[in-house]
Structure formats: structure tokens, C-alpha cells
Design a protein around this motif. Structure first.
Motif, PDB file in Angstrom:
ATOM      1  N   SER A 183       3.260  -9.940   4.740  1.00  0.00           N
ATOM      2  CA  SER A 183       3.553  -9.359   3.423  1.00  0.00           C
ATOM      3  C   SER A 183       3.617 -10.412   2.329  1.00  0.00           C
ATOM      4  O   SER A 183       3.552 -10.083   1.136  1.00  0.00           O
ATOM      5  CB  SER A 183       4.879  -8.593   3.468  1.00  0.00           C
ATOM      6  N   ILE A 185       2.134 -13.334   0.108  1.00  0.00           N
ATOM      7  CA  ILE A 185       0.785 -13.734  -0.308  1.00  0.00           C
ATOM      8  C   ILE A 185       0.819 -14.976  -1.193  1.00  0.00           C
ATOM      9  O   ILE A 185      -0.108 -15.240  -1.934  1.00  0.00           O
ATOM     10  CB  ILE A 185       0.078 -12.576  -1.056  1.00  0.00           C
ATOM     11  N   ARG A 189      -1.082 -19.236   2.587  1.00  0.00           N
ATOM     12  CA  ARG A 189      -1.492 -17.863   2.920  1.00  0.00           C
ATOM     13  C   ARG A 189      -2.157 -17.785   4.292  1.00  0.00           C
ATOM     14  O   ARG A 189      -1.825 -16.926   5.106  1.00  0.00           O
ATOM     15  CB  ARG A 189      -2.446 -17.351   1.841  1.00  0.00           C
ATOM     16  N   ILE A 193      -0.912 -15.803   7.683  1.00  0.00           N
ATOM     17  CA  ILE A 193      -1.727 -14.799   8.374  1.00  0.00           C
ATOM     18  C   ILE A 193      -1.855 -15.158   9.854  1.00  0.00           C
ATOM     19  O   ILE A 193      -1.754 -14.292  10.726  1.00  0.00           O
ATOM     20  CB  ILE A 193      -3.120 -14.690   7.718  1.00  0.00           C
ATOM     21  N   ALA A 221      -2.263  -4.109   5.298  1.00  0.00           N
ATOM     22  CA  ALA A 221      -3.189  -4.815   4.405  1.00  0.00           C
ATOM     23  C   ALA A 221      -3.839  -3.857   3.415  1.00  0.00           C
ATOM     24  O   ALA A 221      -4.001  -4.175   2.225  1.00  0.00           O
ATOM     25  CB  ALA A 221      -4.255  -5.531   5.236  1.00  0.00           C
ATOM     26  N   MET A 224      -1.350  -2.868   0.754  1.00  0.00           N
ATOM     27  CA  MET A 224      -1.111  -3.934  -0.210  1.00  0.00           C
ATOM     28  C   MET A 224      -2.357  -4.287  -1.014  1.00  0.00           C
ATOM     29  O   MET A 224      -2.331  -5.206  -1.833  1.00  0.00           O
ATOM     30  CB  MET A 224      -0.604  -5.184   0.517  1.00  0.00           C
ATOM     31  N   ARG A 225      -3.456  -3.567  -0.708  1.00  0.00           N
ATOM     32  CA  ARG A 225      -4.735  -3.818  -1.379  1.00  0.00           C
ATOM     33  C   ARG A 225      -5.177  -5.286  -1.190  1.00  0.00           C
ATOM     34  O   ARG A 225      -5.607  -5.943  -2.134  1.00  0.00           O
ATOM     35  CB  ARG A 225      -4.645  -3.458  -2.857  1.00  0.00           C
ATOM     36  N   ARG A 226      -5.064  -5.737   0.047  1.00  0.00           N
ATOM     37  CA  ARG A 226      -5.468  -7.107   0.382  1.00  0.00           C
ATOM     38  C   ARG A 226      -6.989  -7.183   0.449  1.00  0.00           C
ATOM     39  O   ARG A 226      -7.688  -6.163   0.601  1.00  0.00           O
ATOM     40  CB  ARG A 226      -4.845  -7.525   1.724  1.00  0.00           C
ATOM     41  N   PRO A 227      -7.573  -8.387   0.370  1.00  0.00           N
ATOM     42  CA  PRO A 227      -9.036  -8.537   0.428  1.00  0.00           C
ATOM     43  C   PRO A 227      -9.619  -7.923   1.694  1.00  0.00           C
ATOM     44  O   PRO A 227      -8.985  -7.907   2.761  1.00  0.00           O
ATOM     45  CB  PRO A 227      -9.226 -10.058   0.411  1.00  0.00           C
ATOM     46  N   GLU A 230      -9.556  -9.897   5.003  1.00  0.00           N
ATOM     47  CA  GLU A 230      -8.298  -9.930   5.747  1.00  0.00           C
ATOM     48  C   GLU A 230      -8.110  -8.654   6.559  1.00  0.00           C
ATOM     49  O   GLU A 230      -7.653  -8.697   7.713  1.00  0.00           O
ATOM     50  CB  GLU A 230      -7.124 -10.139   4.794  1.00  0.00           C
ATOM     51  N   ALA A 315       5.664  -6.552  -1.837  1.00  0.00           N
ATOM     52  CA  ALA A 315       5.528  -7.177  -0.518  1.00  0.00           C
ATOM     53  C   ALA A 315       6.680  -6.757   0.392  1.00  0.00           C
ATOM     54  O   ALA A 315       6.489  -6.506   1.590  1.00  0.00           O
ATOM     55  CB  ALA A 315       5.489  -8.695  -0.662  1.00  0.00           C
TER      56      ALA A 315
END
Length: 577
Positions: A183, A185, A189, A193, A221, A224-227, A230, A315
Motif C-alpha cells: 500500500s 508508494i 517502491r 513490492i 493494486a 489503488m489504480r497502480r500501474p 505492477e 493507502a
């Protein structure tokens, strides 16, 4: 400026706000004090209960997962580390078992202490992640006290009294540690991960439901709208772990209870009873538990929907939501694999751990998502914890008015292993510690444990049973007070009973030798049986001063001697009645 603004308004609103704030601060202090007292009471009584109900004798799965594990290693089968236990691969727990056996004597003490340490870690993880979410320190203290009280409730007695159960805590601890790292970022980073992925793998190596940990992390992920890279990376790692985990794995199919054969939506209903299982210990109703589980699920889902659609998911929220999602995934997995056993299987003591964790996560999310209702959320949570506190009295043990709560008659466990070790096996007693339909497997593991001096077979009365023989030159009448009350026959041999109180070396159960008139040792007994009559009649007598022993068949009378400090204290003689 606030004071100036207040002075410009000639009405009661500012005063009302200040008065209400003052009242809330006073209420918060009361909640903080009360919740700390409750948490202290719960933790202390649960620790007492774990000590009181402790047994070094393996119970059910532990014969295979612990004794059988060492048996396989001794035979050179090192794949035992990876072999499935039902549908689980309990690699992490086996590491604890190995340490228990190799370093701490295999007496279950280390394994049970490890469960408490893991639970402390689980509480500390949630407390640490929430430390910055409460502006008032007293509110954070209240929340931490509530979560600690809930997570140590005695309704989880199976998990706190069996050395085999540490996996039930480890699987959630590792999952939450992973979600906490994922969580964040900020700095480091990639390292975070990597740690999150490692924690997810450790969760899978604790129990089979840990396989869901990494897939829930993928959902985290997305939330959280992660890339995309990821999301894909976590999903691929999860798929790889699942493929390796399930290779060569056979999922056992359990028979369906006739009462469940025509139940509509059994998996879903089992799931909601699973989520509401702690409530059963108060209201003793599967229906009420199912309704409560459904309501808590709806409450959490509504909070998630609100935060997601208002784009307020932080997060910290993602950490809590992922943790709850993992509980849901675990509950659905348990429901899919156990629904056929009936709804009572959903309310077992070991399943209350994830259910209680879900309540803690709901509390933390509601307190943060509804800041204007935080005091109300905390007050309701304290009330909820208070309702469970009376159950803690059951952790204090047996009394004339209070029955055993943890596990069934534990004295019969001693008689089971005693009879088997001295060659006077009583299968009806063995069924109390291992399934009756697998009796031969139990005998095999028990024989190995005795030969290898593993755990309780390595020292004390169980080690000495069948080995120590009566020596008339070592009689000492000053070492004890007691009697041999009588001897009867059964389908195996002779059964004798009596009571014994050690005058010296009062540091555990007493081994009793049954001897014929020629001085030949024909059998053995062990103390630990409840004898309230002796306690009333003899000053200072413990509640469990009674003993039972088994001896080979014969017609002559038997003498009984307590084996204390390497000498033999006479208890009397009895004929067959």
C-alpha cells in the motif's frame, strides 16, 4: 481567529460546539480507560487459559503433522517439508515444529508460544499502520485496545491451546504484512513490492488459503489504480505460486451430511455463518451468526463502495480493504471445502480468528472513513467487546460450577497414550486424540514417538511408563499420601483407581506402578484425574489428585506404588472387585 469569529456571533451555536466537543473528549477518555481494562482482562485470562489447558500430548492432526513429520525425516524423506496436510502445505508451521522438537524438547510449549507471538505481530501490524490515522492519541489507544481485546478472545481457544494451530494466525499475519508494504508508494517502491510478494508467498506456505493472498494483492493494486505492470507482475507471481503449490496436489472430497443435501445456497450460507461465528459463543444460534456475518459484510462493502466512488481510498484504506478481502477469500475457500459437514463446522473455534479479524478491519475502516462518527464507532466497538468478556471466565478452568470449555476430558488423553505405550491399548480412549477409523496410523506414530523419545515421550511419566520396574529396595513412605481404591477388569486387562498427593517433587503428574505380591511390575497408572472428594477430605489436596492405571490380566491382588524422585511410595493393595 476562531475566538474572534465566535465573539461576532451572539448565539448559542459556538458554545454548543465547544460543549459537545468537551463531552466527546470526556467520552473518549472513558472509552480509552474501559477498553484498556477490557483488553488487559482478555489477554491475561486467555494466557491463563492457554497455560491451564496446556497438554504436551499430540492431538488429532498433530500426530501426522508433528510426530509423522519427524518420522518421515528420520526415514530420509525430506519431501516431508512439502508434503500436503489435507489441502494445505504447512511449510512455515513445520519450521516451528522442527524448532520445537530440536531445540525446545518437542513439548508443544514453543509451538503455542509462537501462536501468541504471531498474534501479537498481527495486532502490532494493524496498530502500526493506523497510528497516523487518529488525530487524538486517546482514540488510537482505544482502537488498539479494542483490536487487541478482540484478537485475543478465548472464543479462539482451539488456536491458543493446540501447538498445531499456529498456521491459522501466520497465514493472516503474512498476508497483512504484504498488504501493508504494497500500500506504500513512496520511497523504496520496488523493495516494498518485493517484500510484499515475499509475504504473500509466506502466507501461501502457511495454509492453502494463503494462495489467495497474492491475487487479493492484485485487486489491491487495481483499487489503488497502480500501474498496469505492477498489477500484471503480482498476478503472474500469484499464478506461478499457485501452479507450483497445486502440482501433485489432490483435494480431498468430504462426504455430504444428509442434513445439508437439500439446503439451498449452502456455500453462501456457510460463508456468512463463518463470518459471524464468534457470535455463536454468545447467542448459540447459527442463524443469528449468519445474519450478523451478512450484516458486517454489507457494512464493509458499503464503506468500500463509498470510498471508491468518491475517490477517497488512501493507502491505509487499501491496506484494510485488502486484509478484509483476504478474510473473505479464506471464508469462501473454507465454505467450498467444508460446507458438506454442516453449518456447525462453520462455527468452530479455529474459524473465529479470521472472523474477529474482519471485525477489527471493519472498525478501523469505519473509524477513518466516518470521522464525524468516530466516537460512535469506537463506543459501539467497545460495547461489542464488552459483550464477549463474560466468556473469558471459561478460560479460568474447571470448578464445581464451571465446566471445561477448551477441549474434552484431557485426562483421557493421558490414559490413551499410557495404555498404548505399555501394550494395553484402549482404542476407545485413542479415539479422543485421533480419528477412530485411522487407529493403525495412530499406533504407528505413537510407537515411533516412544522409540525416538519425541516430545512427552522423551521425559517424565510417559517416558518412564513401561520402562521403570518396581524395586523393593527403594521404598520411601514419606514421599506421598494416597491410596489404591480398587481394581476391576475390562476387555483389555485390569483397571485400578486411587489417589495420590506427592509430599516432595510436586512438579507434575505422578507415575503409579501396579505390582503383584511377588514384586513383578504388571502395569502403570498416572495421576491427573479429578477427585473433588479427596480435595474436600484432605487438606492441600489438588483437584486432580486421582489416578487410573492399567495392568495385565490376572487373579492375584495388586499393590500400587507412586514413583517419585526415583523411589517408590506405597499406596495400598486391592483385590479384583
Amino acid at each position: 481567529m476562531i475566538l474572534m469569529a465566535m465573539g461576532q456571533h451572539n448565539n448559542a451555536l459556538p458554545y454548543g460546539i465547544l460543549a459537545r466537543s468537551s463531552e466527546e473528549r470526556n467520552l473518549t477518555r472513558v472509552l480509552s480507560t474501559w477498553s484498556l481494562a477490557l483488553a488487559a482482562l482478555v489477554i491475561a485470562s486467555t494466557i491463563f487459559g492457554a497455560v491451564h489447558y496446556f497438554s504436551s500430548i499430540p492431538f488429532e492432526d498433530q500426530w501426522d503433522a508433528y510426530i509423522g513429520f519427524f518420522h518421515s525425516l528420520a526415514d530420509g524423506h525430506f519431501q516431508a517439508w512439502w508434503n500436503p496436510q489435507m489441502e494445505h502445505r504447512i511449510v512455515f508451521s513445520r519450521l516451528l515444529f522442527w524448532l520445537d522438537g530440536k531445540v525446545f524438547g518437542g513439548l508443544n510449549i514453543f509451538s503455542i508460544v509462537a501462536t501468541f507471538v504471531l498474534m501479537v505481530g498481527l495486532c502490532a501490524c494493524i496498530a502500526y499502520e493506523s497510528r497516523r490515522q487518529f488525530l487524538a492519541k486517546s482514540e488510537w489507544i482505544t482502537a488498539v485496545a479494542i483490536l487487541s481485546g478482540l484478537m485475543f478472545l478465548w472464543v479462539q481457544n482451539d488456536n491458543f491451546t493446540s501447538g498445531f494451530q499456529n498456521q491459522f494466525v501466520a497465514v493472516y499475519l503474512f498476508a497483512l504484512l504484504g498488504y501493508a508494504q504494497f500500500s506504500k508508494i513512496g520511497d523504496h517502491r520496488n523493495l516494498r513490492i518485493a517484500i510484499a510478494l515475499l509475504c504473500g508467498i509466506l502466507s501461501a506456505l502457511s495454509m492453502a488459503n494463503g494462495l489467495a493472498a497474492l491475487f487479493v494483492m492484485s485487486a489491491q493494486a487495481i483499487l489503488m489504480r497502480r500501474p498496469l505492470r505492477e498489477i500484471v507482475a503480482v498476478t503472474l507471481v500469484g499464478a506461478a505460486v499457485a501452479a507450483i503449490y497445486m502440482h501433485g496436489q489432490t483435494i480431498p472430497v468430504l462426504p455430504v451430511d444428509p442434513a445439508m443435501a437439500h439446503v439451498h445456497l449452502p456455500i453462501l450460507r456457510f460463508f456468512f455463518v463463518f463470518l459471524g461465528s464468534p457470535v455463536v459463543f454468545i447467542l448459540k444460534s447459527n442463524l443469528v451468526a449468519g445474519i450478523f456475518g451478512f450484516l458486517t459484510f454489507c457494512a464493509f462493502s458499503s464503506l468500500v463502495a463509498y470510498l471508491y466512488f468518491t475517490r477517497k481510498i488512501s493507502a491505509y484504506h487499501a491496506f484494510l480493504i485488502a486484509g478484509y478481502g483476504f478474510v473473505v477469500a479464506s471464508g469462501l475457500g473454507a465454505s467450498h471445502g467444508r460446507w458438506m459437514l454442516g453449518f456447525d463446522a462453520a462455527r468452530t473455534s479455529r474459524y473465529t480468528t479470521p472472523a474477529l479479524l474482519s471485525y477489527v478491519l471493519l472498525l478501523m475502516l469505519a473509524a477513518d472513513a466516518l470521522p464525524r462518527r468516530r466516537t460512535l464507532v469506537l463506543a459501539l466497538s467497545v460495547l461489542f467487546l464488552t459483550l464477549f468478556v463474560p466468556i473469558q471466565i471459561r478460560a479460568l478452568g474447571h470448578s464445581d460450577r464451571l465446566p471445561y470449555f477448551a477441549r474434552a476430558d484431557m485426562y483421557s488423553w493421558k490414559l490413551a497414550v499410557l495404555g498404548q505405550k505399555i501394550g494395553l491399548d484402549h482404542p476407545e480412549l485413542d479415539a479422543g486424540i485421533f480419528p477412530a477409523d485411522s487407529h493403525e496410523r495412530y499406533v504407528n506414530q505413537a510407537d515411533y514417538a516412544a522409540a525416538a523419545n519425541i516430545g512427552p515421550y522423551g521425559s517424565g511419566w510417559l517416558h518412564d511408563a513401561g520402562i521403570v520396574n518396581f524395586d523393593p529396595g527403594k521404598i520411601d513412605q514419606t514421599l506421598c499420601n494416597g491410596s489404591l481404591d480398587g481394581t476391576q477388569t475390562d476387555n483389555v486387562g485390569r483397571v485400578s483407581t486411587g489417589w495420590v498427593i506427592a509430599s516432595k517433587y510436586r512438579n507434575g503428574d505422578v507415575l503409579v506402578l501396579l505390582v503383584d505380591t511377588a514384586g513383578q511390575t504388571l502395569g502403570y497408572g498416572v495421576s491427573g484425574m479429578s477427585r473433588p472428594d479427596v480435595r474436600k477430605a484432605v487438606a492441600g489436596a489438588p483437584r486432580d489428585s486421582g489416578w487410573t492405571g492399567f495392568a495385565r490380566s490376572g487373579d492375584g491382588p495388586l499393590n500400587a506404588y507412586a514413583y517419585i524422585g526415583g523411589k517408590f511410595c506405597p499406596l495400598g493393595m486391592a483385590k479384583i472387585s
